[in-house]
Motif scaffolding. Structure first.
Motif, PDB file in Angstrom:
ATOM      1  N   UNK A   1      70.340  91.274  58.986  1.00  0.00           N
ATOM      2  CA  UNK A   1      70.272  90.672  57.769  1.00  0.00           C
ATOM      3  C   UNK A   1      69.093  89.869  57.916  1.00  0.00           C
ATOM      4  N   UNK A   2      68.850  89.028  58.785  1.00  0.00           N
ATOM      5  CA  UNK A   2      67.647  88.298  58.811  1.00  0.00           C
ATOM      6  C   UNK A   2      66.457  88.943  59.360  1.00  0.00           C
TER       7      UNK A   2
ATOM      8  N   UNK B   1      66.411  86.104  54.411  1.00  0.00           N
ATOM      9  CA  UNK B   1      67.525  86.880  54.115  1.00  0.00           C
ATOM     10  C   UNK B   1      67.027  88.396  53.264  1.00  0.00           C
ATOM     11  N   UNK B   2      67.340  89.659  54.076  1.00  0.00           N
ATOM     12  CA  UNK B   2      66.717  90.753  53.459  1.00  0.00           C
ATOM     13  C   UNK B   2      67.086  90.887  51.925  1.00  0.00           C
ATOM     14  N   UNK B   3      65.973  90.997  51.272  1.00  0.00           N
ATOM     15  CA  UNK B   3      66.059  91.152  49.552  1.00  0.00           C
ATOM     16  C   UNK B   3      66.317  92.414  49.269  1.00  0.00           C
TER      17      UNK B   3
ATOM     18  N   UNK C   1      74.293 100.820  53.422  1.00  0.00           N
ATOM     19  CA  UNK C   1      75.287 100.142  52.672  1.00  0.00           C
ATOM     20  C   UNK C   1      75.519  98.776  53.225  1.00  0.00           C
ATOM     21  N   UNK C   2      75.004  97.597  52.587  1.00  0.00           N
ATOM     22  CA  UNK C   2      75.405  96.527  53.039  1.00  0.00           C
ATOM     23  C   UNK C   2      75.034  95.484  52.082  1.00  0.00           C
ATOM     24  N   UNK C   3      74.968  94.226  52.304  1.00  0.00           N
ATOM     25  CA  UNK C   3      74.803  93.203  51.427  1.00  0.00           C
ATOM     26  C   UNK C   3      73.082  92.795  51.645  1.00  0.00           C
ATOM     27  N   UNK C   4      72.555  92.552  50.364  1.00  0.00           N
ATOM     28  CA  UNK C   4      71.312  92.095  50.153  1.00  0.00           C
ATOM     29  C   UNK C   4      71.018  90.588  49.481  1.00  0.00           C
ATOM     30  N   UNK C   5      70.089  89.889  49.513  1.00  0.00           N
ATOM     31  CA  UNK C   5      70.186  88.770  49.074  1.00  0.00           C
ATOM     32  C   UNK C   5      68.982  88.217  48.237  1.00  0.00           C
TER      33      UNK C   5
ATOM     34  N   UNK D   1      62.395  98.074  53.418  1.00  0.00           N
ATOM     35  CA  UNK D   1      61.398  97.587  54.574  1.00  0.00           C
ATOM     36  C   UNK D   1      62.274  97.315  55.761  1.00  0.00           C
ATOM     37  N   UNK D   2      63.427  96.877  55.975  1.00  0.00           N
ATOM     38  CA  UNK D   2      64.144  96.678  57.040  1.00  0.00           C
ATOM     39  C   UNK D   2      64.590  98.163  57.648  1.00  0.00           C
ATOM     40  N   UNK D   3      64.858  99.238  56.999  1.00  0.00           N
ATOM     41  CA  UNK D   3      65.157 100.429  57.445  1.00  0.00           C
ATOM     42  C   UNK D   3      63.851 101.205  58.081  1.00  0.00           C
TER      43      UNK D   3
END
Length: 384
Positions: A35-36, A67-69, A94-98, A73-75
């Motif tokens: 997430x970070x 926090x990943x928006x 599948x997960x939360x983004x911020x 990019x993270x993947x």
């Protein structure tokens, strides 16, 4: 970490299980990036809308984090750090983004797919759109509006027109930021054509010269004058900005280029009709953009082969998603009669992985699903 188990979703998980199962059956392995995330890639590579909505923090070493928006990019970073970097690979998530979204919740669920390394770009693009439509059906939403575009076409057009580099950068930036290009072009042309000053000849000479040589000259002149920095900008930064302005003032966007760009941006509707209009424009204006048009035509053929009714797909040359890293095909799926915010959106971003540190360019395409909005729509039964 590349995971094989789905994260727990809030509320009913039936739609989540259905969605992730459909992705897995299509060959996409579940990824769960942290997430970070380092903030720099999002600040440098994302669109303005994402950059201004980040939640930022700093760790003990001074590194800026966020926090990943979103999860593209993270993947992508996770793929580059894995043993599969440079190879064909596909991931789902599948997960939360911020993101700060005004009165809307800043934390929300995002699902999606990212595909790396496939050289058959038109076929891969068509597969993404087909899987995106399957994703909406997993929520019980069976009728959506399909909007598509292709930033590679606009890039090819601008390159074929042979404009000054500063004009190319300006127009591409405006396209990616979803600014009205036609309005912006008019404003810049009027400003450029009506601005006159006593050193106009010098500006014209600089605008038409080799960029590196001109930059060196301006930097040397400022150094001789004793300038070190102004308003926090270095001499090099000031010189670079001066050169951009010199081009805008002394080298107004040519009227024939303006006419061609306006005609290009007016093309929209049925993709096959748009292709015919694009070929007519290229022929009339003697523009070498055939490769980009051929790629569009091939993609439309693969879309039809996957059962997508291309006549019901709206294509627009002016369509852009506002993300700086997109390089080609872009699309959005909208609810019928409610077209402000997309339910699913994605596109091609062939240059992103190299900008993230890859030694070579890697083809990449994917899409994101606004899962909770789709779940709510499916639950309410509209449209279905």
């Amino acid at each position: 970490m590349i995971a094989t188990a789905a994260p727990r979703a809030t509320g009913s998980a039936v739609w989540a299980d259905t969605l992730l199962l459909s992705f897995a059956q299509a060959g996409y392995v579940l990824a769960q990036p942290p997430v970070l995330q380092p903030a720099e890639p999002f600040l440098d590579l994302s669109g303005e809308d994402i950059r201004k909505s980040l939640y930022l923090t700093t760790d003990g070493t001074g590194e800026e984090l966020c926090l990943r928006p979103d999860l593209t990019i993270p993947v992508a970073r996770q793929y580059l750090a894995s043993g599969r970097a440079g190879k064909v690979a596909g991931f789902s998530y599948l997960g939360p983004v911020f993101r700060y979204r005004g009165s809307a919740p800043s934390e929300f669920l995002q699902a999606g797919i990212e595909s790396f390394g496939r050289q058959d770009r038109p076929a891969a693009d068509a597969e993404m759109l087909a899987l995106a439509l399957e994703a909406t059906r997993a929520f019980g939403v069976n009728e959506v509006e399909i909007r598509t575009g292709d930033v590679a076409l606009f890039t090819a057009l601008i390159d074929a027109l042979g404009l000054y580099p500063v004009w190319r950068r300006r127009l591409m930036k405006d396209f990616n930021r979803k600014i009205s290009l036609e309005q912006d072009i008019e404003q810049l042309t009027v400003a450029s054509a009506t601005t006159r000053n006593e050193y106009e000849g010098v500006l014209a000479a600089l605008a038409g010269s080799d960029r590196k040589a001109a930059l060196a000259l301006v930097t040397d002149l400022m150094s001789i004058a004793g300038a070190s920095n102004v308003g926090g900008r270095t001499v090099a930064e000031i010189a670079d900005r001066f050169l951009e302005q010199s081009t805008l003032k002394a080298g107004a966007l040519p009227r024939d280029a303006l006419v061609i760009i306006k005609r290009f941006l007016a093309i929209s509707g049925d993709p096959r009709e748009a292709i015919a209009q694009l070929r007519a424009l290229a022929s009339d204006a003697k523009l070498d953009i055939a490769a980009a048009i051929d790629a569009l035509e091939s993609r439309v053929g693969f879309m039809a082969a996957r059962g997508i009714d291309t006549a019901m797909t709206r294509f627009s040359t002016a369509f852009g998603r506002g993300l700086d890293y997109y390089t080609g095909f872009e699309f959005e799926l909208h609810a019928k009669g409610n077209g402000v915010e997309p339910l699913v959106a994605g596109g091609r971003y062939d240059g992103l992985l190299q900008r993230l540190g890859s030694a070579t360019a890697t083809p990449a395409v994917g899409f994101s699903v606004w899962a909770e909005a789709l779940a709510e729509m499916g639950k309410s039964g509209r449209p279905s």
